[in-house]
Design a protein around this motif. Structure first.
Motif, PDB file in Angstrom:
ATOM      1  N   GLN A 133      -9.229   9.568   3.386  1.00 25.95           N
ATOM      2  CA  GLN A 133      -8.534  10.099   4.552  1.00 25.95           C
ATOM      3  C   GLN A 133      -7.091   9.603   4.576  1.00 25.95           C
ATOM      4  OE1 GLN A 133      -9.896  12.271   6.929  1.00 25.95           O
ATOM      5  NE2 GLN A 133     -11.502  12.383   5.376  1.00 25.95           N
ATOM      6  N   PRO A 134      -6.208  10.275   5.335  1.00 24.46           N
ATOM      7  CA  PRO A 134      -4.820   9.807   5.417  1.00 24.46           C
ATOM      8  C   PRO A 134      -4.722   8.467   6.118  1.00 24.46           C
ATOM      9  CG  PRO A 134      -5.056  12.080   6.212  1.00 24.46           C
ATOM     10  CD  PRO A 134      -6.438  11.518   6.073  1.00 24.46           C
ATOM     11  N   ARG A 135      -3.561   7.840   6.000  1.00 23.60           N
ATOM     12  CA  ARG A 135      -3.315   6.571   6.686  1.00 23.60           C
ATOM     13  C   ARG A 135      -3.470   6.764   8.189  1.00 23.60           C
ATOM     14  NH1 ARG A 135      -3.766   2.932   2.622  1.00 23.60           N
ATOM     15  NH2 ARG A 135      -2.130   3.161   1.052  1.00 23.60           N
ATOM     16  N   SER A 136      -4.085   5.790   8.840  1.00 18.35           N
ATOM     17  CA  SER A 136      -4.338   5.894  10.276  1.00 18.35           C
ATOM     18  C   SER A 136      -3.286   5.185  11.114  1.00 18.35           C
ATOM     19  CB  SER A 136      -5.723   5.310  10.604  1.00 18.35           C
ATOM     20  OG  SER A 136      -5.800   3.960  10.194  1.00 18.35           O
ATOM     21  N   ALA A 137      -2.319   4.502  10.461  1.00 20.81           N
ATOM     22  CA  ALA A 137      -1.290   3.766  11.194  1.00 20.81           C
ATOM     23  C   ALA A 137      -0.064   3.601  10.313  1.00 20.81           C
ATOM     24  CB  ALA A 137      -1.812   2.400  11.621  1.00 20.81           C
ATOM     25  N   ASP A 138       1.038   3.175  10.927  1.00 18.57           N
ATOM     26  CA  ASP A 138       2.250   2.828  10.189  1.00 18.57           C
ATOM     27  C   ASP A 138       2.171   1.372   9.749  1.00 18.57           C
ATOM     28  OD1 ASP A 138       3.118   5.340  10.982  1.00 18.57           O
ATOM     29  OD2 ASP A 138       4.433   4.572  12.554  1.00 18.57           O
ATOM     30  N   ALA A 139       2.674   1.058   8.558  1.00 16.48           N
ATOM     31  CA  ALA A 139       2.744  -0.320   8.067  1.00 16.48           C
ATOM     32  C   ALA A 139       4.195  -0.650   7.755  1.00 16.48           C
ATOM     33  CB  ALA A 139       1.882  -0.499   6.823  1.00 16.48           C
ATOM     34  N   THR A 140       4.709  -1.710   8.373  1.00 18.25           N
ATOM     35  CA  THR A 140       6.109  -2.102   8.215  1.00 18.25           C
ATOM     36  C   THR A 140       6.204  -3.591   7.925  1.00 18.25           C
ATOM     37  OG1 THR A 140       6.719  -0.438   9.872  1.00 18.25           O
ATOM     38  CG2 THR A 140       8.388  -2.061   9.288  1.00 18.25           C
ATOM     39  N   ALA A 141       6.980  -3.966   6.905  1.00 23.94           N
ATOM     40  CA  ALA A 141       7.183  -5.376   6.595  1.00 23.94           C
ATOM     41  C   ALA A 141       8.101  -5.988   7.651  1.00 23.94           C
ATOM     42  CB  ALA A 141       7.798  -5.527   5.210  1.00 23.94           C
ATOM     43  N   ILE A 142       7.617  -7.024   8.326  1.00 25.85           N
ATOM     44  CA  ILE A 142       8.430  -7.716   9.330  1.00 25.85           C
ATOM     45  C   ILE A 142       9.318  -8.747   8.656  1.00 25.85           C
ATOM     46  CG2 ILE A 142       8.356  -9.188  11.386  1.00 25.85           C
ATOM     47  CD1 ILE A 142       5.696  -7.946  12.069  1.00 25.85           C
ATOM     48  N   THR A 143       8.778  -9.419   7.649  1.00 19.47           N
ATOM     49  CA  THR A 143       9.546 -10.369   6.849  1.00 19.47           C
ATOM     50  C   THR A 143       9.441  -9.943   5.383  1.00 19.47           C
ATOM     51  OG1 THR A 143       7.662 -11.841   6.467  1.00 19.47           O
ATOM     52  CG2 THR A 143       8.965 -12.227   8.459  1.00 19.47           C
ATOM     53  N   TRP A 201       8.435  -6.289  -0.922  1.00 18.72           N
ATOM     54  CA  TRP A 201       9.034  -5.430   0.093  1.00 18.72           C
ATOM     55  C   TRP A 201      10.009  -6.250   0.931  1.00 18.72           C
ATOM     56  CZ3 TRP A 201       3.821  -5.637  -0.974  1.00 18.72           C
ATOM     57  CH2 TRP A 201       3.250  -4.480  -1.503  1.00 18.72           C
ATOM     58  N   LEU A 202      11.184  -5.718   1.161  1.00 21.00           N
ATOM     59  CA  LEU A 202      12.157  -6.393   2.007  1.00 21.00           C
ATOM     60  C   LEU A 202      11.770  -6.257   3.473  1.00 21.00           C
ATOM     61  CD1 LEU A 202      15.474  -5.146   0.325  1.00 21.00           C
ATOM     62  CD2 LEU A 202      14.356  -7.386   0.041  1.00 21.00           C
ATOM     63  N   ALA A 203      12.244  -7.188   4.300  1.00 20.46           N
ATOM     64  CA  ALA A 203      12.009  -7.098   5.740  1.00 20.46           C
ATOM     65  C   ALA A 203      12.543  -5.772   6.258  1.00 20.46           C
ATOM     66  CB  ALA A 203      12.692  -8.260   6.463  1.00 20.46           C
ATOM     67  N   GLY A 204      11.750  -5.092   7.087  1.00 18.01           N
ATOM     68  CA  GLY A 204      12.142  -3.800   7.646  1.00 18.01           C
ATOM     69  C   GLY A 204      11.670  -2.604   6.838  1.00 18.01           C
ATOM     70  N   THR A 205      11.109  -2.833   5.655  1.00 18.85           N
ATOM     71  CA  THR A 205      10.641  -1.729   4.819  1.00 18.85           C
ATOM     72  C   THR A 205       9.401  -1.069   5.424  1.00 18.85           C
ATOM     73  OG1 THR A 205      11.428  -2.827   2.809  1.00 18.85           O
ATOM     74  CG2 THR A 205       9.793  -1.084   2.527  1.00 18.85           C
ATOM     75  N   VAL A 206       9.431   0.245   5.564  1.00 12.09           N
ATOM     76  CA  VAL A 206       8.243   0.993   5.978  1.00 12.09           C
ATOM     77  C   VAL A 206       7.402   1.225   4.725  1.00 12.09           C
ATOM     78  CG1 VAL A 206       7.369   3.126   6.974  1.00 12.09           C
ATOM     79  CG2 VAL A 206       9.462   2.090   7.886  1.00 12.09           C
ATOM     80  N   ILE A 207       6.274   0.559   4.658  1.00 13.79           N
ATOM     81  CA  ILE A 207       5.438   0.622   3.461  1.00 13.79           C
ATOM     82  C   ILE A 207       4.692   1.946   3.389  1.00 13.79           C
ATOM     83  CG2 ILE A 207       3.519  -0.486   2.239  1.00 13.79           C
ATOM     84  CD1 ILE A 207       4.439  -3.128   3.558  1.00 13.79           C
ATOM     85  N   PHE A 208       4.130   2.358   4.513  1.00 12.07           N
ATOM     86  CA  PHE A 208       3.590   3.714   4.622  1.00 12.07           C
ATOM     87  C   PHE A 208       3.547   4.091   6.093  1.00 12.07           C
ATOM     88  CE2 PHE A 208      -0.329   1.029   4.054  1.00 12.07           C
ATOM     89  CZ  PHE A 208      -0.875   1.183   5.315  1.00 12.07           C
ATOM     90  N   GLN A 209       3.342   5.393   6.342  1.00 10.07           N
ATOM     91  CA  GLN A 209       3.298   5.903   7.707  1.00 10.07           C
ATOM     92  C   GLN A 209       1.977   6.613   7.964  1.00 10.07           C
ATOM     93  OE1 GLN A 209       7.130   8.176   7.445  1.00 10.07           O
ATOM     94  NE2 GLN A 209       7.657   7.021   9.291  1.00 10.07           N
ATOM     95  N   ARG A 210       1.651   6.689   9.244  1.00  7.24           N
ATOM     96  CA  ARG A 210       0.430   7.402   9.630  1.00  7.24           C
ATOM     97  C   ARG A 210       0.483   8.831   9.094  1.00  7.24           C
ATOM     98  NH1 ARG A 210      -1.749   8.297  15.867  1.00  7.24           N
ATOM     99  NH2 ARG A 210      -3.840   8.993  15.304  1.00  7.24           N
ATOM    100  N   GLY A 211      -0.610   9.266   8.488  1.00 12.00           N
ATOM    101  CA  GLY A 211      -0.657  10.601   7.914  1.00 12.00           C
ATOM    102  C   GLY A 211      -0.377  10.643   6.431  1.00 12.00           C
TER     103      GLY A 211
END
Length: 234
Positions: free
Chosen positions: A93-103, A37-47
């Motif tokens: 259950q759905p994702r409980s938080a957002d996951a974002t690659a910082i680097t 995953w590149l930096a800044g990529t939203v891997i998944f989102q809450r829900g």
């Protein structure tokens, strides 16, 4: 399959898998797909549907929530050697938080479908995972206790001690150096406080000679931190 993925030590480094025997680990490794995953990529989102977990090899990912007021609440950082996303896989259950690659980040993805089939046919693995979940519940209870029962100076001291234990284990040296990759805003998000209050608490620890900061390194005096972390034990 890469050399890392073939390594039993790599998979056993994750608490959820550490009790798996050699054959079970080898079968688990076959389920994993390498991803980057590149930096800044939203891997998944809450829900989002929790249809995979990720074993991180390198990089850094933040787990966060957006409050109704639009403020981002940092939950924690995920770095190389950590596993995340397993809860949504296990409890359906759905994702409980957002996951974002910082680097720039790489790791291995194990799909929910493959993993559930995997443990269905391996009762010993399922029992090991239940023990892991009980440990998580105890850890969560301790974190809530820290926020509810201790003042902020004690909470920051406990945070430093917990971070040191991740590096050194439970037997801490008298003095240990700590180089944090987290900002004061990150620590504030973890402890449920504002950045200015965390800054004041860190200054108070310095004034108590529990820590000393120099060029990005925090010199921790463990006994003094422990006295601040557990004031009622004196």
């Amino acid at each position: 399959m890469s050399e890392i993925n073939k390594s039993p030590a790599f998979w056993r480094s994750f608490p959820i898998f550490e009790e798996f025997d050699k054959d079970t680990i080898a079968s688990l490794a076959l389920l994993a797909a390498h991803r980057k995953w590149l930096a800044g990529t939203v891997i998944f989102q809450r829900g989002d549907e929790g249809n995979y977990m990720i074993a991180v090899v390198s990089g850094r990912i933040k787990l966060s929530l957006i409050t109704p007021q639009g403020r981002e609440l940092l939950l924690r950082h995920i770095e190389g050697g950590a596993l995340f996303g397993e809860m949504a896989v296990l409890d359906d259950q759905p994702r409980s938080a957002d996951a974002t690659a910082i680097t720039a980040t790489e790791g291995y993805v194990i799909s929910k479908k493959a993993f559930m089939e995997f443990i269905t046919h391996r009762p010993a693995a399922a029992e090991a995972i239940m023990r892991y979940l009980c440990t998580l519940l105890r850890d969560t209870t301790e974190r809530l206790e820290t926020i509810a029962l201790y003042d902020l100076n004690a909470r920051v001291a406990r945070f430093f001690l917990a971070t040191l234990r991740q590096i050194h284990g439970n037997e801490l040296p008298e003095i240990a150096n700590l180089r944090l990759t987290l900002s004061q805003s990150d620590i504030a998000g973890i402890l449920g406080a504002s950045r200015p209050k965390v800054n004041r608490a860190i200054l108070a620890l310095e004034e108590s000679h529990a820590i000393k900061r120099h060029e990005g390194v925090i010199e921790c005096h463990v006994d003094r931190l422990q006295r601040i972390a557990e004031p009622d034990e004196e």
